[in-house]
Design an enzyme around this catalytic site. Structure first.
Site, PDB file in Angstrom:
ATOM      1  N   ALA A  47       0.861  -1.178   0.000  1.00 38.55           N
ATOM      2  CA  ALA A  47       0.000   0.000   0.000  1.00 38.55           C
ATOM      3  C   ALA A  47       0.899   1.230   0.000  1.00 38.55           C
ATOM      4  O   ALA A  47       2.072   1.158   0.386  1.00 38.55           O
ATOM      5  CB  ALA A  47      -0.892  -0.015   1.228  1.00 38.55           C
ATOM      6  N   GLY A  70       0.711  -5.119   1.003  1.00 41.19           N
ATOM      7  CA  GLY A  70      -0.472  -5.195   0.144  1.00 41.19           C
ATOM      8  C   GLY A  70      -0.174  -5.792  -1.220  1.00 41.19           C
ATOM      9  O   GLY A  70      -1.076  -6.349  -1.869  1.00 41.19           O
ATOM     10  N   GLU A  80      -0.405  -9.408  -0.675  1.00 40.46           N
ATOM     11  CA  GLU A  80      -1.822  -9.715  -0.445  1.00 40.46           C
ATOM     12  C   GLU A  80      -2.604  -9.695  -1.753  1.00 40.46           C
ATOM     13  O   GLU A  80      -3.487 -10.529  -1.980  1.00 40.46           O
ATOM     14  CB  GLU A  80      -2.404  -8.717   0.563  1.00 40.46           C
ATOM     15  CG  GLU A  80      -1.832  -8.927   1.963  1.00 40.46           C
ATOM     16  CD  GLU A  80      -2.174  -7.811   2.925  1.00 40.46           C
ATOM     17  OE1 GLU A  80      -2.139  -6.627   2.511  1.00 40.46           O
ATOM     18  OE2 GLU A  80      -2.463  -8.109   4.097  1.00 40.46           O
ATOM     19  N   GLU A 102       4.567  -5.165   7.215  1.00 40.87           N
ATOM     20  CA  GLU A 102       3.754  -4.164   7.919  1.00 40.87           C
ATOM     21  C   GLU A 102       4.211  -3.954   9.353  1.00 40.87           C
ATOM     22  O   GLU A 102       4.186  -2.843   9.888  1.00 40.87           O
ATOM     23  CB  GLU A 102       2.271  -4.583   7.906  1.00 40.87           C
ATOM     24  CG  GLU A 102       1.599  -4.481   6.536  1.00 40.87           C
ATOM     25  CD  GLU A 102       1.699  -5.748   5.704  1.00 40.87           C
ATOM     26  OE1 GLU A 102       2.589  -6.588   5.978  1.00 40.87           O
ATOM     27  OE2 GLU A 102       0.901  -5.892   4.763  1.00 40.87           O
TER      28      GLU A 102
HETATM   29  N1  CO8 Z   1       4.579   3.258  -0.517  1.00 40.13           N
HETATM   30  C1  CO8 Z   1       4.969   4.434  -1.061  1.00 40.13           C
HETATM   31  N2  CO8 Z   1       6.128   4.583  -1.737  1.00 40.13           N
HETATM   32  C2  CO8 Z   1       6.922   3.502  -1.865  1.00 40.13           C
HETATM   33  C3  CO8 Z   1       6.581   2.257  -1.322  1.00 40.13           C
HETATM   34  C4  CO8 Z   1       5.340   2.150  -0.628  1.00 40.13           C
HETATM   35  N3  CO8 Z   1       4.906   1.000  -0.108  1.00 40.13           N
HETATM   36  N4  CO8 Z   1       7.564   1.380  -1.602  1.00 40.13           N
HETATM   37  C5  CO8 Z   1       8.488   2.058  -2.295  1.00 40.13           C
HETATM   38  N5  CO8 Z   1       8.114   3.342  -2.442  1.00 40.13           N
HETATM   39  C6  CO8 Z   1       8.827   4.413  -3.133  1.00 40.13           C
HETATM   40  C7  CO8 Z   1       9.963   4.934  -2.287  1.00 40.13           C
HETATM   41  O1  CO8 Z   1       9.486   5.879  -1.351  1.00 40.13           O
HETATM   42  C8  CO8 Z   1      10.857   5.555  -3.348  1.00 40.13           C
HETATM   43  O2  CO8 Z   1      10.297   6.799  -3.720  1.00 40.13           O
HETATM   44  P1  CO8 Z   1      11.276   8.100  -3.817  1.00 40.13           P
HETATM   45  O3  CO8 Z   1      12.201   7.760  -4.967  1.00 40.13           O
HETATM   46  O4  CO8 Z   1      10.312   9.203  -4.123  1.00 40.13           O
HETATM   47  O5  CO8 Z   1      11.979   8.214  -2.510  1.00 40.13           O
HETATM   48  C9  CO8 Z   1      10.672   4.610  -4.550  1.00 40.13           C
HETATM   49  O6  CO8 Z   1       9.449   3.899  -4.304  1.00 40.13           O
HETATM   50  C10 CO8 Z   1      11.780   3.612  -4.686  1.00 40.13           C
HETATM   51  O7  CO8 Z   1      11.904   2.924  -3.457  1.00 40.13           O
HETATM   52  P2  CO8 Z   1      13.299   2.727  -2.702  1.00 40.13           P
HETATM   53  O8  CO8 Z   1      14.218   3.855  -2.990  1.00 40.13           O
HETATM   54  O9  CO8 Z   1      13.001   2.428  -1.256  1.00 40.13           O
HETATM   55  O10 CO8 Z   1      13.829   1.407  -3.460  1.00 40.13           O
HETATM   56  P3  CO8 Z   1      14.825   0.305  -2.899  1.00 40.13           P
HETATM   57  O11 CO8 Z   1      15.172  -0.556  -4.074  1.00 40.13           O
HETATM   58  O12 CO8 Z   1      15.928   0.936  -2.104  1.00 40.13           O
HETATM   59  O13 CO8 Z   1      13.942  -0.573  -1.843  1.00 40.13           O
HETATM   60  C11 CO8 Z   1      11.966  -1.757  -1.115  1.00 40.13           C
HETATM   61  C12 CO8 Z   1      12.863  -1.325  -2.301  1.00 40.13           C
HETATM   62  C13 CO8 Z   1      12.744  -2.709  -0.199  1.00 40.13           C
HETATM   63  C14 CO8 Z   1      10.744  -2.442  -1.662  1.00 40.13           C
HETATM   64  C15 CO8 Z   1      11.580  -0.497  -0.309  1.00 40.13           C
HETATM   65  O14 CO8 Z   1      11.053   0.473  -1.189  1.00 40.13           O
HETATM   66  C16 CO8 Z   1      10.539  -0.746   0.753  1.00 40.13           C
HETATM   67  O15 CO8 Z   1      10.845  -1.268   1.815  1.00 40.13           O
HETATM   68  N6  CO8 Z   1       9.260  -0.338   0.492  1.00 40.13           N
HETATM   69  C17 CO8 Z   1       8.204  -0.432   1.450  1.00 40.13           C
HETATM   70  C18 CO8 Z   1       7.714  -1.859   1.603  1.00 40.13           C
HETATM   71  C19 CO8 Z   1       6.627  -1.919   2.638  1.00 40.13           C
HETATM   72  O16 CO8 Z   1       6.816  -1.684   3.804  1.00 40.13           O
HETATM   73  N7  CO8 Z   1       5.415  -2.333   2.183  1.00 40.13           N
HETATM   74  C20 CO8 Z   1       4.303  -2.509   3.053  1.00 40.13           C
HETATM   75  C21 CO8 Z   1       3.468  -1.270   3.058  1.00 40.13           C
HETATM   76  S1  CO8 Z   1       2.131  -1.417   4.234  1.00 40.13           S
HETATM   77  C22 CO8 Z   1       0.968  -2.298   3.394  1.00 40.13           C
HETATM   78  O17 CO8 Z   1       1.126  -2.705   2.292  1.00 40.13           O
HETATM   79  C23 CO8 Z   1      -0.278  -2.521   4.156  1.00 40.13           C
HETATM   80  C24 CO8 Z   1      -1.421  -2.979   3.266  1.00 40.13           C
HETATM   81  C25 CO8 Z   1      -2.625  -3.035   4.117  1.00 40.13           C
HETATM   82  C26 CO8 Z   1      -3.858  -3.062   3.254  1.00 40.13           C
HETATM   83  C27 CO8 Z   1      -4.997  -2.684   4.130  1.00 40.13           C
HETATM   84  C28 CO8 Z   1      -6.286  -2.800   3.394  1.00 40.13           C
HETATM   85  C29 CO8 Z   1      -7.493  -2.500   4.280  1.00 40.13           C
END
Ligand code: CO8
Length: 259
Positions: free
Chosen positions: A66, A110, A113, A133
């Site tokens: 998400a 997400g 999921e 998460e």
């Molecule tokens: N949300 C928003 N932006 C994101 C997300 C995200 N989940 N993941 C990556 N990005 C963005 C980064 O902010 C970055 O943007 P910017 O260049 O503007 O800074 C760009 O994507 C590239 O990301 P990274 O520089 O971090 O790339 P890396 O290769 O260094 O790392 C990762 C890749 C490991 C995937 C890292 O981006 C990461 O850890 N992302 C977050 C993963 C995460 O925690 N996901 C879970 C989110 S919570 C969720 O999904 C809950 C769902 C619940 C649903 C509920 C329904 C009711």
């Protein structure tokens, strides 16, 4: 097909390929993207010429979860009152036509999921799955504690959900989360080939088979067996059964009219 900001939708014969296309944010599932996905799935469901769907992302990310930027300012009252993203996130799991998730790179939170809400996951050897998460102060909210647990059992689900650990494609296949692993270069071709094969079978039997497998997650064994038998009997009322069995006995390929 319609144009979208965050999706690319293409036809490959009877298969629709929906590609999540928000590369700068690793396909983070913002509201607009999930709304578009719901709309695209409504279209594929309504189009009789489509027999199966492939849902995929980029080489780097199926979806990194998400959108954390969108979620960060929200309060309990906000997410409760708007029933945060539940409806749009459930669309893949409510499709009647088969839907295959073709996952390369990150499928996190997400994103994992969403992949699990499809009927099967075909993983590239680069795929990484996780429920991170817990690392950002929340817990899975779109099936990560439920579909994952049903797919891989309690111990592995607890390991992933409580530690936020990411697993690779090989481990994901070993624990039953993914159906097959293919090389990243072949991911789309392989997933489309599987979807085309499914779309070529008699559609009523495909839809019934999917419904029967899904009932295994919702009911007791006795009820599930009864439901399966009723659908099995019903299949004998379809043109597909008449044609499929006649073709076998005639030693020819069946031509299904999907009725
Ligand atoms: N949300 C928003 N932006 C994101 C997300 C995200 N989940 N993941 C990556 N990005 C963005 C980064 O902010 C970055 O943007 P910017 O260049 O503007 O800074 C760009 O994507 C590239 O990301 P990274 O520089 O971090 O790339 P890396 O290769 O260094 O790392 C990762 C890749 C490991 C995937 C890292 O981006 C990461 O850890 N992302 C977050 C993963 C995460 O925690 N996901 C879970 C989110 S919570 C969720 O999904 C809950 C769902 C619940 C649903 C509920 C329904 C009711």
């Amino acid at each position: 097909m319609s144009t979208y900001n965050f999706l690319i939708v293409e036809r490959r014969g009877p298969v629709a390929v929906i590609t999540l296309n928000r590369p700068k944010a690793l396909n983070a599932l913002c509201n607009e993207l999930t709304e578009e996905l719901t709309a695209a799935l409504d279209v594929t469901e309504a189009d009789d010429s489509i027999g199966a769907v492939v849902l995929t992302g980029s080489a780097k990310a199926f979806a990194a979860g998400a959108d954390i930027k969108e979620m960060q300012p929200k309060s309990f009252t906000d997410v409760y009152l708007e029933d945060f993203i539940t409806a749009s996130w459930e669309r893949a799991s409510t499709t009647r036509k088969p839907i295959i998730a073709a996952v390369a790179g990150y499928a996190l939170g997400g994103g994992a999921e969403l992949a699990m809400s499809c009927d099967m996951i075909i993983a590239a050897d680069t795929a990484k799955f996780g429920q991170p998460e817990i690392t950002i102060g929340i817990l899975p909210g779109a099936g990560g504690t439920q579909r994952l647990t049903r797919a891989v059992g309690k111990s592995k689900a607890m390991d992933m959900v409580l530690t936020g650990r990411t697993i690779d494609a090989e481990e994901a296949e070993k624990i039953g989360l993914v159906a097959r692993i293919v090389s990243a270069d072949d991911l789309i071709e392989e997933a489309v080939a599987i979807a085309q094969k499914i779309a070529g079978f008699s559609r009523p039997s495909v839809l019934m088979a999917k419904e029967a497998v899904n009932s295994a997650f919702e009911t007791t064994l006795a009820e599930g067996m009864r439901f399966e038998r009723r659908l099995f009997h019903a299949a004998f009322a379809t043109d597909g059964q008449t044609e499929g069995m006649a073709a076998f006995l005639d030693k020819r390929k069946p031509t299904f009219n999907h009725r």
